[in-house]
Scaffold this motif. Sequence first.
Motif, PDB file in Angstrom:
ATOM      1  N   LEU A 169      -4.416  -5.659  -8.317  1.00 37.43           N
ATOM      2  CA  LEU A 169      -2.958  -5.518  -8.270  1.00 37.43           C
ATOM      3  C   LEU A 169      -2.315  -5.575  -9.648  1.00 37.43           C
ATOM      4  O   LEU A 169      -1.275  -4.946  -9.872  1.00 37.43           O
ATOM      5  N   CYS A 220       6.382   1.577  -5.014  1.00 39.96           N
ATOM      6  CA  CYS A 220       5.044   0.984  -4.892  1.00 39.96           C
ATOM      7  C   CYS A 220       4.930  -0.284  -5.740  1.00 39.96           C
ATOM      8  O   CYS A 220       4.334  -1.274  -5.302  1.00 39.96           O
ATOM      9  N   ASP A 252       3.093  -9.347  -3.298  1.00 39.71           N
ATOM     10  CA  ASP A 252       1.805 -10.023  -3.109  1.00 39.71           C
ATOM     11  C   ASP A 252       1.248 -10.589  -4.413  1.00 39.71           C
ATOM     12  O   ASP A 252       0.085 -10.990  -4.455  1.00 39.71           O
ATOM     13  N   ILE A 300       3.909  -3.969  -4.131  1.00 38.91           N
ATOM     14  CA  ILE A 300       2.758  -4.816  -4.463  1.00 38.91           C
ATOM     15  C   ILE A 300       3.192  -6.099  -5.162  1.00 38.91           C
ATOM     16  O   ILE A 300       2.489  -7.114  -5.080  1.00 38.91           O
ATOM     17  N   SER A 312      -4.309  -0.058  -6.322  1.00 34.71           N
ATOM     18  CA  SER A 312      -3.618  -0.817  -5.280  1.00 34.71           C
ATOM     19  C   SER A 312      -4.298  -0.685  -3.925  1.00 34.71           C
ATOM     20  O   SER A 312      -4.139  -1.552  -3.069  1.00 34.71           O
ATOM     21  N   HIS A 349      -0.053  -2.562 -10.762  1.00 33.03           N
ATOM     22  CA  HIS A 349       1.337  -2.794 -11.185  1.00 33.03           C
ATOM     23  C   HIS A 349       1.570  -2.172 -12.558  1.00 33.03           C
ATOM     24  O   HIS A 349       2.605  -1.544 -12.799  1.00 33.03           O
TER      25      HIS A 349
END
Length: 98
Positions: free
Chosen positions: A45, A66, A73, A70, A35, A49
């Motif tokens: 990402l 977290c 986005d 993310i 990330s 993830h």
Amino acid sequence: MGNSLKSARFLIESRLQDAARGNVEACFELGMVYSSGAAGADIDLIEAHKWFNLAALNGNSRAQECRAEIAEDMSSADIAEAQKQARAWLQTANRRAA
């Protein structure tokens, strides 16, 4: 720069091995690496993830935060791909454990 790349690869390989043994903190750390681009790794990402999801599934609340951050986005398709990859990792890990 070559040493930085070697260090990044070593960190990732080391954490992958730990994650394969069920180390939740290694999953979280892999999420952080992907990330943020830490240790010279490319930002990814979907990969981040996936690792945050695996850590969150095992109770890591920081990973839950977290992952949510993310996800803001990411597209729905990216999140679905990350979840697919997390399921595939779990299936592979379960086969190794059996």
